[in-house]
Enzyme design. Sequence first.
Site: not given
Length: 303
Positions: A99, A109, A111, A148, A178, A261, A263
């Site tokens: 950011h 972003h 990943n 791109h 939404h 579960g 972190r």
Amino acid sequence: MTDLSTVRSFLLALQERITSAVAEMDGRPFVADHWQKEEGEPLQGSGITKILEQGRIFERAGCGFSHVYGPKLPPSATQHRPELAGAPFEAMGVSLVFHPRNPYVPTVHMNVRMLVATPKSGAPACWFGGGMDLTPYYGFEEDALHFHRTCSAALAPFGDDKYPRFKKWCDEYFYLKHRDEQRGIGGVFFDDFQELGLDGSFAMMRSVADAFLPAYLPIVERRKDMAYGERERDFQLYRRGRYVEFNLVWDRGTHFGLQSGGRTESILLSMPPLVSWSYRRKLEAGSAEERLHKEFLIRRDWL
């Protein structure tokens, strides 16, 4: 030959390479938080969360490596693979969100990850996933084209179909249902990928990961010193609200981490430090803010 240790070594080196380059540009170092899951928790494993906060260029930049394993795949990982429901799994990856402080520099972003599941009956299933996408607050055609084109070049050696296919997947994934609104200008995204075999699929994931710095840093360099005022900062915080909404409501990675579960502090490293919402905000006709919505937050063929 590709195995878990080879993938782990690549991911750790990737995290170090990216954070070193960003720290050199910003002038502020990342703080490294080495963590280990406690014995007896449903999810076992370890990782390194690297975080840069209140830097000269980046208000918050998080880049995390994790290597975890558990007794049962969570629902977010098996919605397209029902035959693996309840299977033990092992997963590792690098995830980052940066950011920027200047509203003219886009949030980014990236990943990349590998997951192995071992059902009670049948052979182990292994697949790769990942990608990168850009979320500008103010639109610049040359930045979108550069991002791109870099993504396309990274995927070109693996087939002419990969960039258009993964670009479409990215547009469809990073979409706020939404609000009927794209999160940003997209990029590339793929998941459950194994069609090139273990070695070929890993090579494709590596190529995407290696393309991140050349895709993003030239854009930061162009925009980081542009003058801005309260209007631009206010709009940046408002648009960051959309980023938070997507990550908490729709993102499979966030859901996977929380459902398994994981972190929490590391899972939520993608959250911006400051954000705002306003009720039914109207954008001024002909403004740069309206142009972002009309010309950039739409599905476009950027090439």
